[in-house]
Design a protein around this motif. Structure first.
Motif, mmCIF file in Angstrom:
data_model
loop_
_atom_site.group_PDB
_atom_site.id
_atom_site.type_symbol
_atom_site.label_atom_id
_atom_site.label_comp_id
_atom_site.label_asym_id
_atom_site.label_seq_id
_atom_site.Cartn_x
_atom_site.Cartn_y
_atom_site.Cartn_z
ATOM 1 N N LYS A 4 0.858 -1.186 0.000
ATOM 2 C CA LYS A 4 0.000 0.000 0.000
ATOM 3 C C LYS A 4 0.892 1.234 0.000
ATOM 4 O O LYS A 4 1.765 1.380 0.859
ATOM 5 N N ILE A 5 0.680 2.130 -0.976
ATOM 6 C CA ILE A 5 1.545 3.294 -1.166
ATOM 7 C C ILE A 5 0.724 4.563 -1.067
ATOM 8 O O ILE A 5 -0.314 4.695 -1.712
ATOM 9 N N GLU A 6 1.205 5.506 -0.244
ATOM 10 C CA GLU A 6 0.567 6.818 -0.109
ATOM 11 C C GLU A 6 1.502 7.889 -0.653
ATOM 12 O O GLU A 6 2.702 7.865 -0.375
ATOM 13 N N SER A 7 0.945 8.828 -1.397
ATOM 14 C CA SER A 7 1.713 9.957 -1.914
ATOM 15 C C SER A 7 1.582 11.117 -0.938
ATOM 16 O O SER A 7 0.583 11.826 -0.929
ATOM 17 N N THR A 8 2.598 11.299 -0.095
ATOM 18 C CA THR A 8 2.550 12.303 0.971
ATOM 19 C C THR A 8 3.529 13.445 0.748
ATOM 20 O O THR A 8 3.563 14.395 1.538
ATOM 21 N N GLY A 9 4.349 13.358 -0.306
ATOM 22 C CA GLY A 9 5.471 14.278 -0.464
ATOM 23 C C GLY A 9 6.670 13.764 0.297
ATOM 24 O O GLY A 9 6.530 13.004 1.267
ATOM 25 N N SER A 10 7.854 14.144 -0.129
ATOM 26 C CA SER A 10 9.073 13.637 0.509
ATOM 27 C C SER A 10 9.155 14.038 1.976
ATOM 28 O O SER A 10 9.434 13.203 2.847
ATOM 29 N N GLY A 11 8.914 15.321 2.273
ATOM 30 C CA GLY A 11 8.980 15.782 3.655
ATOM 31 C C GLY A 11 7.953 15.108 4.538
ATOM 32 O O GLY A 11 8.259 14.674 5.654
ATOM 33 N N GLY A 12 6.727 14.981 4.029
ATOM 34 C CA GLY A 12 5.681 14.290 4.778
ATOM 35 C C GLY A 12 6.010 12.829 4.999
ATOM 36 O O GLY A 12 5.714 12.254 6.054
ATOM 37 N N GLY A 13 6.634 12.206 4.000
ATOM 38 C CA GLY A 13 7.031 10.807 4.120
ATOM 39 C C GLY A 13 8.069 10.598 5.205
ATOM 40 O O GLY A 13 7.966 9.671 6.017
ATOM 41 N N PHE A 14 9.085 11.462 5.241
ATOM 42 C CA PHE A 14 10.119 11.333 6.274
ATOM 43 C C PHE A 14 9.521 11.539 7.669
ATOM 44 O O PHE A 14 9.915 10.872 8.623
ATOM 45 N N LYS A 15 8.563 12.446 7.773
ATOM 46 C CA LYS A 15 7.925 12.685 9.074
ATOM 47 C C LYS A 15 7.232 11.421 9.569
ATOM 48 O O LYS A 15 7.357 11.039 10.748
ATOM 49 N N LEU A 16 6.505 10.749 8.685
ATOM 50 C CA LEU A 16 5.821 9.509 9.056
ATOM 51 C C LEU A 16 6.802 8.375 9.308
ATOM 52 O O LEU A 16 6.681 7.614 10.270
ATOM 53 N N PRO A 66 4.043 22.167 -2.837
ATOM 54 C CA PRO A 66 4.148 22.851 -1.549
ATOM 55 C C PRO A 66 5.511 22.600 -0.894
ATOM 56 O O PRO A 66 6.320 21.819 -1.408
ATOM 57 N N PRO A 67 5.779 23.247 0.247
ATOM 58 C CA PRO A 67 7.082 23.102 0.908
ATOM 59 C C PRO A 67 7.427 21.677 1.339
ATOM 60 O O PRO A 67 8.608 21.371 1.518
ATOM 61 N N THR A 68 6.440 20.817 1.521
ATOM 62 C CA THR A 68 6.714 19.431 1.931
ATOM 63 C C THR A 68 7.253 18.577 0.789
ATOM 64 O O THR A 68 7.641 17.430 0.998
ATOM 65 N N SER A 69 7.285 19.117 -0.418
ATOM 66 C CA SER A 69 7.639 18.338 -1.601
ATOM 67 C C SER A 69 9.141 18.331 -1.872
ATOM 68 O O SER A 69 9.794 19.386 -1.866
ATOM 69 N N GLY A 70 9.678 17.152 -2.157
ATOM 70 C CA GLY A 70 11.066 17.050 -2.579
ATOM 71 C C GLY A 70 11.297 17.707 -3.922
ATOM 72 O O GLY A 70 12.396 18.198 -4.210
ATOM 73 N N THR A 71 10.263 17.717 -4.769
ATOM 74 C CA THR A 71 10.375 18.394 -6.064
ATOM 75 C C THR A 71 10.604 19.887 -5.854
ATOM 76 O O THR A 71 11.440 20.504 -6.532
ATOM 77 N N ARG A 72 9.893 20.468 -4.910
ATOM 78 C CA ARG A 72 10.101 21.897 -4.624
ATOM 79 C C ARG A 72 11.497 22.140 -4.061
ATOM 80 O O ARG A 72 12.182 23.095 -4.448
#
Length: 347
Positions: free
Chosen positions: A58-70, A174-180
Motif C-alpha cells: 500500500k503506497i501513499e503519496s505524501t510528499g518527501s517531507g511528509g514521508g520522512f515525518k511519518l 508545496p514546501p513538503t515536496s522534494g520536487t520543490r
C-alpha cells in the motif's frame, strides 16, 4: 556507550515491532513519500503483487517531507516500512529518526529525474534560463542598485523582452515536496547567482543567500497546487497561459497534452537528463526501515524486485515509465547495498 545505546535502541525497536498486538493485522508493506517516486513505486508494487505470494504494498503519496515525518516517527506496525523521496534525507530528519528508535536505515538511490516547467501544447513552448526563472518566481529580487526589493514583475516579458507578454502564473508543489526542494536548489539558486550582488551575498552569508534564493512569491504568481502532479497537468490543459512544475516522468506520460520548457538551451528529454545536459535534474531514492525487514512479510522480495535489472535497468520497465536509469557502476553499488541491507552512515 554510544554504540551500546544504539544496539539497545535497535533491540527495543525490534521487540516493539514483533510484540505489537496489531502485528497480525499487518501482512502488507506500507510505503509513503514522494509524489514523483510514487508512479515508479506503484508499478514495482503491482509487478511484485503479481509475481510473488505477498500482497501488493500500500503506497501513499505524501510528499518527501511528509514521508520522512511519518517514516521517522517510530518502529512498529503503525509506522511505514519504506519512504520514497525525490531528495536525499536531511541530517535533521535522520536525527529525528534516531531519536524515535529508527536507527538503521537503508538508503537506496533508484535513478534520476528532471524537473520541468511545462505548459499546454495549445501554447508556444517557453525558452527560459535559470535567471528568468528566479526573476519570475523569487519573492525578492535585486533592483538596478543591487538592493533587494519585492518582486515587481507581472508578465514574462517584464522578466525578459524575448518572452511573451502573458501574466506569470506557475503551479507548483508545496514546501513538503522534494520536487520543490530540488527546484529551488537547482533552478532558483542557479538563477540567483547570476546577479553579482547575490553571488557576493552567497560568499558573505550563505544562510541569507539561501533565504533569498529559496523564498517563492506569495502574491499569486506562484500557486501551490498540492502533491498531485496529475492535477497540475489537468490545470495546464484548462489554462494555456499557466506553467507547472513537476517531474519529467509526468511530462513523459502526458506528452500528448503538455510540453516542457527549454531551460539553458536544453530540452527536458530522457537523453539530455541521462547525459547530464539538462540543468534541472536530481536523483531519486527510497529509504527502508531495517528493523521491519523479516517481520513485515515480503520486504526483502520487494527490494529485490525494485533493484532488478528488469525494473531499474536501461531496458527496464521503470525506464519505460520515464525514470532515468543510473549508470551501470552505480546500479551495481546500490543493488549490493539492497542485498546486504547495509545501513547508511549518519550525516
Amino acid at each position: 556507550m554510544k554504540v551500546k545505546g544504539i544496539l539497545l535502541a535497535s533491540a527495543f525497536a525490534v521487540a516493539t515491532l514483533t510484540s505489537s498486538p496489531a502485528h497480525a493485522n499487518r501482512d502488507y508493506i506500507s510505503i509513503v513519500g514522494s509524489s514523483t517516486v510514487y508512479p515508479f513505486a506503484t508499478v514495482v508494487a503491482e509487478q511484485y503483487g503479481k509475481t510473488t505470494k505477498f500482497k501488493t504494498p500500500k503506497i501513499e503519496s505524501t510528499g518527501s517531507g511528509g514521508g520522512f515525518k511519518l517514516f521517522c516517527a517510530g518502529v512498529g506496525v503503525e509506522h511505514p516500512d519504506i519512504t520514497n523521496a525525490s531528495r536525499a534525507i536531511k541530517s535533521s530528519e535522520q536525527k529525528k529518526c534516531a531519536d524515535n528508535g529508527v536507527t538503521e536505515i537503508v538508503e537506496v538511490k533508484i535513478g534520476y529525474d528532471g524537473i520541468v516547467l511545462a505548459n499546454s501544447k495549445q501554447a508556444d513552448q517557453m525558452k527560459l534560463d535559470t535567471k528568468d526563472i528566479f526573476m519570475a518566481l523569487a519573492k525578492e529580487v535585486p533592483g538596478k542598485d543591487g538592493k533587494l526589493m519585492p518582486n515587481p514583475y507581472k508578465t514574462w516579458k517584464d522578466v525578459n523582452p524575448s518572452l511573451p507578454a502573458i501574466a506569470i502564473e506557475v503551479l507548483g508543489p508545496p514546501p513538503t515536496s522534494g520536487t520543490r526542494d530540488a527546484f529551488v536548489e537547482l533552478a532558483m539558486e542557479s538563477g540567483a547567482k547570476t546577479f553579482d550582488s547575490l553571488a557576493a551575498l552567497k560568499k558573505e552569508d550563505g544562510k541569507a543567500f539561501t533565504r533569498v534564493a529559496h523564498t517563492l512569491r506569495e502574491d499569486g504568481a506562484y500557486i501551490e497546487a498540492g502533491e498531485n502532479d496529475n492535477l497540475i497537468v489537468q490545470k495546464l490543459q484548462a489554462n494555456p497561459n499557466a506553467l507547472g512544475i513537476f517531474g519529467f516522468s509526468f511530462l513523459d506520460q502526458n506528452a500528448d497534452v503538455v510540453q516542457g520548457s527549454i531551460i539553458g538551451e536544453e530540452a527536458p528529454t530522457f537523453e539530455n537528463i541521462a547525459d547530464g545536459k539538462y540543468p534541472v535534474s536530481r536523483p531519486l531514492f527510497f529509504y527502508v526501515k531495517k528493523a521491519h525487514v523479516g517481520t513485515i512479510p515480503g520486504i526483502t522480495e520487494y527490494l529485490a524486485e525494485f533493484s532488478s535489472e528488469k525494473a531499474w535497468g536501461p531496458e527496464g520497465y521503470l525506464a519505460d515509465k520515464g525514470m532515468i536509469p543510473m549508470p551501470d557502476a552505480e546500479r551495481k553499488e546500490f543493488a549490493m547495498a539492497v542485498a546486504e541491507l547495509k545501513p547508511m552512515a549518519a550525516k
